[in-house]
Design a protein around this motif. Structure first.
Motif, mmCIF file in Angstrom:
data_model
loop_
_atom_site.group_PDB
_atom_site.id
_atom_site.type_symbol
_atom_site.label_atom_id
_atom_site.label_comp_id
_atom_site.label_asym_id
_atom_site.label_seq_id
_atom_site.Cartn_x
_atom_site.Cartn_y
_atom_site.Cartn_z
ATOM 1 N N VAL A 191 0.840 -1.204 0.000
ATOM 2 C CA VAL A 191 0.000 0.000 0.000
ATOM 3 C C VAL A 191 0.871 1.248 0.000
ATOM 4 O O VAL A 191 0.594 2.223 -0.714
ATOM 5 N N MET A 192 1.946 1.237 0.801
ATOM 6 C CA MET A 192 2.861 2.366 0.813
ATOM 7 C C MET A 192 3.493 2.573 -0.559
ATOM 8 O O MET A 192 3.594 3.711 -1.054
ATOM 9 N N CYS A 193 3.921 1.494 -1.175
ATOM 10 C CA CYS A 193 4.497 1.591 -2.520
ATOM 11 C C CYS A 193 3.460 2.071 -3.518
ATOM 12 O O CYS A 193 3.759 2.859 -4.427
ATOM 13 N N ARG A 206 -8.527 -3.042 -0.526
ATOM 14 C CA ARG A 206 -7.509 -2.938 0.524
ATOM 15 C C ARG A 206 -8.048 -3.405 1.863
ATOM 16 O O ARG A 206 -7.383 -4.135 2.606
ATOM 17 N N GLY A 207 -9.251 -2.952 2.208
ATOM 18 C CA GLY A 207 -9.839 -3.364 3.471
ATOM 19 C C GLY A 207 -10.008 -4.863 3.549
ATOM 20 O O GLY A 207 -9.947 -5.454 4.633
ATOM 21 N N THR A 214 -2.964 -2.711 -5.641
ATOM 22 C CA THR A 214 -1.829 -1.910 -6.101
ATOM 23 C C THR A 214 -1.671 -2.013 -7.617
ATOM 24 O O THR A 214 -1.458 -1.004 -8.300
ATOM 25 N N LEU A 215 -1.777 -3.226 -8.138
ATOM 26 C CA LEU A 215 -1.635 -3.434 -9.576
ATOM 27 C C LEU A 215 -2.720 -2.691 -10.348
ATOM 28 O O LEU A 215 -2.446 -2.035 -11.364
ATOM 29 N N ILE A 216 -3.957 -2.777 -9.865
ATOM 30 C CA ILE A 216 -5.073 -2.112 -10.546
ATOM 31 C C ILE A 216 -4.936 -0.600 -10.469
ATOM 32 O O ILE A 216 -5.293 0.123 -11.401
ATOM 33 N N ASP A 217 -4.390 -0.100 -9.366
ATOM 34 C CA ASP A 217 -4.275 1.344 -9.175
ATOM 35 C C ASP A 217 -3.135 1.952 -9.991
ATOM 36 O O ASP A 217 -3.268 3.055 -10.538
ATOM 37 N N LEU A 218 -2.002 1.236 -10.086
ATOM 38 C CA LEU A 218 -0.808 1.819 -10.697
ATOM 39 C C LEU A 218 -0.701 1.589 -12.202
ATOM 40 O O LEU A 218 -0.220 2.466 -12.935
ATOM 41 N N SER A 219 -1.103 0.422 -12.669
ATOM 42 C CA SER A 219 -0.897 0.091 -14.083
ATOM 43 C C SER A 219 -1.547 1.089 -15.032
ATOM 44 O O SER A 219 -0.901 1.552 -15.989
#
Length: 463
Positions: A247-249, A389-390, A398-403
């Motif tokens: 999550v931090m990353c 996340r919850g 993370t993958l869905i958010d960043l890609s």
């Protein structure tokens, strides 16, 4: 879908009781940003553009702190559901160590390598010089603020969001008053312009940190246990790394990616007007999306506590309800804000910031695009930051958010603004493209129900 709206008695009252303080807390934080922008904006577009440039790396640090908050909340909310306060102490301790180390490094960079660091984000020498004067002071404020953010984030995850609201309210009032004193040289203080805004922020963060320390020492509801707080242990550190570090990353790389957008704008023709418009549009957007992030933050708490309490059979329907509520909220609020933009913000607010006609038109365009994408943004935020996340599905979230950000929005914005020079409209439209992609992949992940994990019972024996 109607069945998702049928919940146990008192559910919606509890939902509002959690969401409202988070909303107010976010509103206070973002209102302070708008007040800072307004006060600095009265000095002219040059100082405003400089502070905007300096806030590019600051934005990344703030998101890293949000990442530590959110990553800790994945564990804390589920431990709260189990009533395990000893483990919560350990998680908070690790969060404090990590947040303090990151912000100390940032403060040292902005304090001793300011000019070359600020040069990475723009090409106008005057704007860079202004940014350096501001960043040299304000960088240290985030060292003190990091401890406050971990503290109030932990209490939010335990279902006590009021504490952060009170602490940040005092910080906001103090910061606004000190802005008035040091920016304009009132009450006998020297007129420090943008450096005054930075000093006011630093002093306000020291104040809020002091309040948090005193509150933590005197708190009878949740006792800080020094033996666990300062020595959290290897097992909890490994658990933190596994579930909180992604999550931090996530927030760090999302912040780095997002900071590239104003960096792209800072290298376009007419960058001063564009950055001034972006500063106003960004602060207004932050104010108008406090409800979006309040729903997302509440979703993470409710989903985590539901799993921690052992009611995993209820989690999917709860997540579906929260996602639907978020989309509906975004649809309604986006329409309302569009009306406010054209009938109130554009004719009455812009003149207060002394925006040029060109900067005003750019700002209106930016906000129009943001409000049109509000339903998707609201759904994406709640689904990724709250539900997935919850539910402990931190790696896929993370993958869905960043890609979509790094593989679509940033390349399209760079091509539009720097290569083909299509103008700021196409750059901003490119920025919003990530919301569409996130919605598609996030919805598929949610419907799979593979995101529900109890992170408090993971064994490390085989690792």
């Amino acid at each position: 879908m109607r069945s998702f709206f049928r919940r146990e008695p008192g559910f919606y009252r509890h939902l509002v009781a959690l969401a409202l303080p988070i909303l107010i807390q976010n509103l206070i934080t973002n209102s302070l940003g708008l007040v800072d922008t307004f006060m600095v904006g009265t000095l002219g577009e040059g100082p405003l553009a400089g502070v905007t440039l300096a806030n590019i790396p600051v934005f990344v640090i703030q998101l890293m702190m949000f990442g530590i908050q959110s990553g800790s909340a994945v564990l804390i909310s589920q431990y709260r559901g189990k009533g395990d306060y000893a483990s919560i102490n350990r998680v908070i301790g690790i969060g404090m160590y990590v947040a303090g180390a990151i912000t100390l490094v940032f403060a040292l960079i902005t304090g001793f390598a300011t000019q070359p660091f600020m040069s990475l984000f723009g090409n106008d020498p005057n704007v860079i010089a202004t940014a350096a004067r501001y960043a040299r002071i304000v960088g240290w404020s985030y060292f003190f603020d990091s401890f406050v953010q971990v503290y109030i984030g932990a209490h939010r995850a335990m279902g006590k969001p009021n504490r952060g609201m009170y602490i940040l309210a005092v910080s906001m009032l103090g910061n606004t008053f000190l802005n008035w004193v040091f920016i304009f040289g009132n009450l006998g203080a020297p007129r420090m312009a943008e450096e005054g805004a930075a000093l006011a922020t630093l002093l306000a963060r020291i104040l809020s940190c002091s309040i948090a320390v005193v509150w933590a020492i005197r708190d009878r509801g949740f006792r800080i246990q020094p033996a666990l707080f300062f020595r959290p242990g290897l097992e909890m550190t490994r658990r933190f790394i596994r579930f909180s570090t992604p999550v931090m990353c996530n927030e760090t790389f999302w912040g780095l990616g997002t900071s590239l957008f104003p960096t792209i704008m800072g290298h376009m023709d007419g960058s001063k007007e564009i950055l001034a418009a972006y500063a106003i549009a960004g602060n207004i957007t932050n104010l108008c999306t406090v409800g979006v992030f309040a729903i997302g933050g509440t979703a993470a708490i409710l989903v985590g506590q539901e799993i921690g309490s052992g009611r995993t059979d209820q989690v999917f329907s709860l997540g579906a309800l929260l996602d639907v509520l978020a989309f509906t909220f975004g649809l309604v609020s986006g329409g309302v804000f569009l009306l406010i933009l054209y009938f109130i913000i554009a004719p009455y607010l812009y003149p207060l910031f002394h925006l040029s006609a060109q900067a005003g038109d750019i700002c209106t365009m930016m906000l129009t695009v943001v409000f049109c994408f509000m339903p998707l943004r609201s759904f994406d935020t709640t689904n990724i930051v709250g539900v997935l996340r919850g539910g402990g599905d931190v790696r896929m979230a993370t993958l869905i958010d960043l890609s979509p950000l790094w593989l679509a929005a940033i390349p399209l914005a760079a091509l539009s603004g720097l290569v083909f020079q299509l103008g700021i409209f196409w750059v901003y439209l490119s920025m919003m493209s990530e919301n569409i992609i996130k919605c598609i992949f996030g919805l598929r992940r949610f419907l799979s129900a593979q995101w529900i994990h109890d992170v408090t019972i993971v064994s490390f024996e085989k690792e």
